[in-house]
Design a protein around this motif. Structure first.
Motif, mmCIF file in Angstrom:
data_model
loop_
_atom_site.group_PDB
_atom_site.id
_atom_site.type_symbol
_atom_site.label_atom_id
_atom_site.label_comp_id
_atom_site.label_asym_id
_atom_site.label_seq_id
_atom_site.Cartn_x
_atom_site.Cartn_y
_atom_site.Cartn_z
ATOM 1 N N ALA A 229 0.982 -1.136 0.013
ATOM 2 C CA ALA A 229 -0.180 -0.080 -0.122
ATOM 3 C C ALA A 229 0.911 1.228 -0.034
ATOM 4 O O ALA A 229 0.554 2.204 -0.776
ATOM 5 C CB ALA A 229 -0.740 0.090 1.211
ATOM 6 N N THR A 230 1.875 1.126 0.670
ATOM 7 C CA THR A 230 2.941 2.506 0.959
ATOM 8 C C THR A 230 3.608 2.702 -0.486
ATOM 9 O O THR A 230 3.637 3.704 -1.002
ATOM 10 C CB THR A 230 3.908 2.197 1.798
ATOM 11 N N ARG B 216 2.533 1.696 -3.331
ATOM 12 C CA ARG B 216 1.477 1.782 -4.392
ATOM 13 C C ARG B 216 1.167 3.489 -4.393
ATOM 14 O O ARG B 216 1.097 4.081 -5.358
ATOM 15 C CB ARG B 216 0.124 1.072 -4.216
ATOM 16 N N TRP B 217 0.900 3.975 -3.128
ATOM 17 C CA TRP B 217 0.714 5.377 -2.750
ATOM 18 C C TRP B 217 1.732 6.162 -3.373
ATOM 19 O O TRP B 217 1.527 7.362 -4.014
ATOM 20 C CB TRP B 217 0.501 5.534 -1.158
ATOM 21 N N GLU C 133 1.679 6.178 -7.382
ATOM 22 C CA GLU C 133 0.693 6.852 -7.939
ATOM 23 C C GLU C 133 0.767 8.337 -7.978
ATOM 24 O O GLU C 133 0.367 9.204 -8.876
ATOM 25 C CB GLU C 133 -0.610 6.397 -7.300
ATOM 26 N N ARG C 134 1.875 8.690 -7.021
ATOM 27 C CA ARG C 134 2.110 10.247 -7.012
ATOM 28 C C ARG C 134 3.500 10.584 -7.645
ATOM 29 O O ARG C 134 3.962 11.659 -7.353
ATOM 30 C CB ARG C 134 1.958 10.807 -5.366
ATOM 31 N N PHE D 261 1.776 1.874 7.109
ATOM 32 C CA PHE D 261 1.211 2.708 6.095
ATOM 33 C C PHE D 261 0.550 3.826 6.494
ATOM 34 O O PHE D 261 -0.486 3.707 7.414
ATOM 35 C CB PHE D 261 0.059 1.674 5.304
ATOM 36 N N PRO E 259 -0.544 7.137 5.453
ATOM 37 C CA PRO E 259 -1.027 8.261 4.238
ATOM 38 C C PRO E 259 -0.846 9.873 4.888
ATOM 39 O O PRO E 259 -0.521 10.304 3.985
ATOM 40 C CB PRO E 259 -2.439 7.817 3.904
#
Length: 76
Positions: free
Chosen positions: A15-16, A18-19, A22-23, A65, A67
């Motif tokens: 998840a980290t 991917r985050w 994506e940015r 994770f 955000p």
């Protein structure tokens, strides 16, 4: 530079990453499940780190994770 210490089959690690992807935030990842990274695993253990991902960025570090913390990277 951002460094993420990860391990195999870690949903929070994925998840980290991917985050960040994506940015378009560049990072290095070190898989501590890989025996060739035993030195890094020993270092994390010496710090008392027990959860992955372990993120090191901009003079800060944290586990899991997060955000909220990752979003602060976009501000700098």
């Amino acid at each position: 530079m951002l460094t993420i210490y990860i391990k195999d089959n870690c949903p929070q690690c994925h998840a980290t990453m991917r985050w960040l992807q994506e940015r378009d935030i560049p990072f290095d990842s070190i898989n501590i499940s890989d025996p060739s990274n035993a030195k890094q695993l020993a270092w994390l253990r010496s710090l008392g780190i027990k959860q992955t991902p372990y993120v090191v960025a901009a003079g800060e570090s944290w586990s899991g994770f997060r955000p909220d913390k990752l979003a602060k990277l976009l501000e700098s």
